[in-house]
Design an enzyme around this catalytic site. Sequence first.
Site, PDB file in Angstrom:
ATOM      1  N   GLU A 161       0.850  -1.189   0.000  1.00  0.00           N
ATOM      2  CA  GLU A 161       0.000   0.000   0.000  1.00  0.00           C
ATOM      3  C   GLU A 161       0.884   1.236   0.000  1.00  0.00           C
ATOM      4  O   GLU A 161       1.999   1.215   0.531  1.00  0.00           O
ATOM      5  CB  GLU A 161      -0.915  -0.015   1.228  1.00  0.00           C
ATOM      6  CG  GLU A 161      -1.980   1.045   1.192  1.00  0.00           C
ATOM      7  CD  GLU A 161      -3.080   0.824   2.220  1.00  0.00           C
ATOM      8  OE1 GLU A 161      -3.929   1.731   2.354  1.00  0.00           O
ATOM      9  OE2 GLU A 161      -3.105  -0.231   2.876  1.00  0.00           O
TER      10      GLU A 161
ATOM     11  N   ILE B 261       0.517   8.992   1.293  1.00  0.00           N
ATOM     12  CA  ILE B 261       1.212  10.266   1.116  1.00  0.00           C
ATOM     13  C   ILE B 261       0.530  11.325   1.956  1.00  0.00           C
ATOM     14  O   ILE B 261      -0.693  11.301   2.137  1.00  0.00           O
ATOM     15  CB  ILE B 261       1.250  10.685  -0.374  1.00  0.00           C
ATOM     16  CG1 ILE B 261       2.109  11.937  -0.566  1.00  0.00           C
ATOM     17  CG2 ILE B 261      -0.144  10.833  -0.943  1.00  0.00           C
ATOM     18  CD1 ILE B 261       2.446  12.229  -2.014  1.00  0.00           C
TER      19      ILE B 261
ATOM     20  N   GLY C 201      -1.839  20.846  -4.448  1.00  0.00           N
ATOM     21  CA  GLY C 201      -2.338  21.509  -5.642  1.00  0.00           C
ATOM     22  C   GLY C 201      -1.267  22.037  -6.567  1.00  0.00           C
ATOM     23  O   GLY C 201      -1.556  22.810  -7.477  1.00  0.00           O
TER      24      GLY C 201
ATOM     25  N   GLY D  50       1.194  19.802  -8.001  1.00  0.00           N
ATOM     26  CA  GLY D  50       1.787  18.698  -8.752  1.00  0.00           C
ATOM     27  C   GLY D  50       2.872  17.954  -7.993  1.00  0.00           C
ATOM     28  O   GLY D  50       3.415  16.964  -8.492  1.00  0.00           O
TER      29      GLY D  50
ATOM     30  N   ASN E 110     -11.758  13.636  -0.790  1.00  0.00           N
ATOM     31  CA  ASN E 110     -10.395  14.118  -1.047  1.00  0.00           C
ATOM     32  C   ASN E 110     -10.180  14.211  -2.563  1.00  0.00           C
ATOM     33  O   ASN E 110      -9.407  13.460  -3.155  1.00  0.00           O
ATOM     34  CB  ASN E 110      -9.379  13.186  -0.387  1.00  0.00           C
ATOM     35  CG  ASN E 110      -7.953  13.690  -0.514  1.00  0.00           C
ATOM     36  OD1 ASN E 110      -7.687  14.722  -1.113  1.00  0.00           O
ATOM     37  ND2 ASN E 110      -7.027  12.929   0.052  1.00  0.00           N
TER      38      ASN E 110
ATOM     39  N   TYR F 203      -3.774  10.860  -7.639  1.00  0.00           N
ATOM     40  CA  TYR F 203      -3.583   9.413  -7.766  1.00  0.00           C
ATOM     41  C   TYR F 203      -3.832   8.965  -9.202  1.00  0.00           C
ATOM     42  O   TYR F 203      -3.079   8.162  -9.757  1.00  0.00           O
ATOM     43  CB  TYR F 203      -4.490   8.651  -6.805  1.00  0.00           C
ATOM     44  CG  TYR F 203      -4.378   9.084  -5.355  1.00  0.00           C
ATOM     45  CD1 TYR F 203      -3.147   9.432  -4.800  1.00  0.00           C
ATOM     46  CD2 TYR F 203      -5.501   9.159  -4.551  1.00  0.00           C
ATOM     47  CE1 TYR F 203      -3.058   9.845  -3.483  1.00  0.00           C
ATOM     48  CE2 TYR F 203      -5.405   9.566  -3.218  1.00  0.00           C
ATOM     49  CZ  TYR F 203      -4.182   9.915  -2.695  1.00  0.00           C
ATOM     50  OH  TYR F 203      -4.079  10.311  -1.400  1.00  0.00           O
ATOM     51  N   GLU F 204      -4.889   9.486  -9.821  1.00  0.00           N
ATOM     52  CA  GLU F 204      -5.174   9.121 -11.209  1.00  0.00           C
ATOM     53  C   GLU F 204      -4.068   9.593 -12.140  1.00  0.00           C
ATOM     54  O   GLU F 204      -3.656   8.870 -13.042  1.00  0.00           O
ATOM     55  CB  GLU F 204      -6.534   9.682 -11.644  1.00  0.00           C
ATOM     56  CG  GLU F 204      -7.682   8.931 -11.017  1.00  0.00           C
ATOM     57  CD  GLU F 204      -9.058   9.471 -11.399  1.00  0.00           C
ATOM     58  OE1 GLU F 204      -9.150  10.634 -11.876  1.00  0.00           O
ATOM     59  OE2 GLU F 204     -10.031   8.731 -11.218  1.00  0.00           O
TER      60      GLU F 204
END
Length: 164
Positions: free
Chosen positions: A80, A83, A91, A93, A123, A130-131
Site C-alpha cells: 500500500e 502520502i 495543488g 503537482g 479528497n 492518484y489518477e
Amino acid sequence: MTLRARTDDDLDVLFGIAADLDTWEERNPQAPAPLTRERFDARRAADPGGDAVEFVVDADGRAVGAVSLFGFDLYARHAEVGISLAPEARGRGIGTAALVQVVEFGFTRRNLRRIHLQAIASNVGGLRAYEKAGFVVEGRLREHAWVRGGYEDVVLMGVLRSDR
C-alpha cells in the site's frame, strides 16, 4: 521535487502534518485526537516504520511531506502507498510527482507487481493526483469512514506494474 531519507531537520514539518486535525481522517485509520510533539517523537522512536519504506518529499530543498510504501505482501508482491503533504505543497503537482517516483521505486527496486491505496471520497485533490500518477479506481467501500461528523465512502485504487 525529490524523495529522500528523513533527517532530524524534517521533524517539525512532519509533526505539523501529523498533528493537523483538519486532514486527520485522510491520513489515519484511528479516531482523531490531539497529538503532542512528545507523543509524535515517542511513536517515531518506538516504531521507526516497521517494514515500511518511508521518504521525505522535498521541494526546493525543504521537506513538504512524506510518502511511504507499507503493508508489504512479499508472496503476492504488493504493498500500500500513503502520502501526506503540508498545505502549501498541495495543488502544485508535488504529490503526483512523489507518487510517480515511489511507484517506480516499488516496481523496480522492491519488485512489486501491484501498489494500492485507499482514499476518502471527498479528497478530490488526492484522487486527481492518484489518477495522474497512474492509479485506477478498483472499488468503493460505501459509507466506510466516519469523517468530520458524517460517513464517507472510501475509494480503493491500484496500479499494476503491467499498466506502466
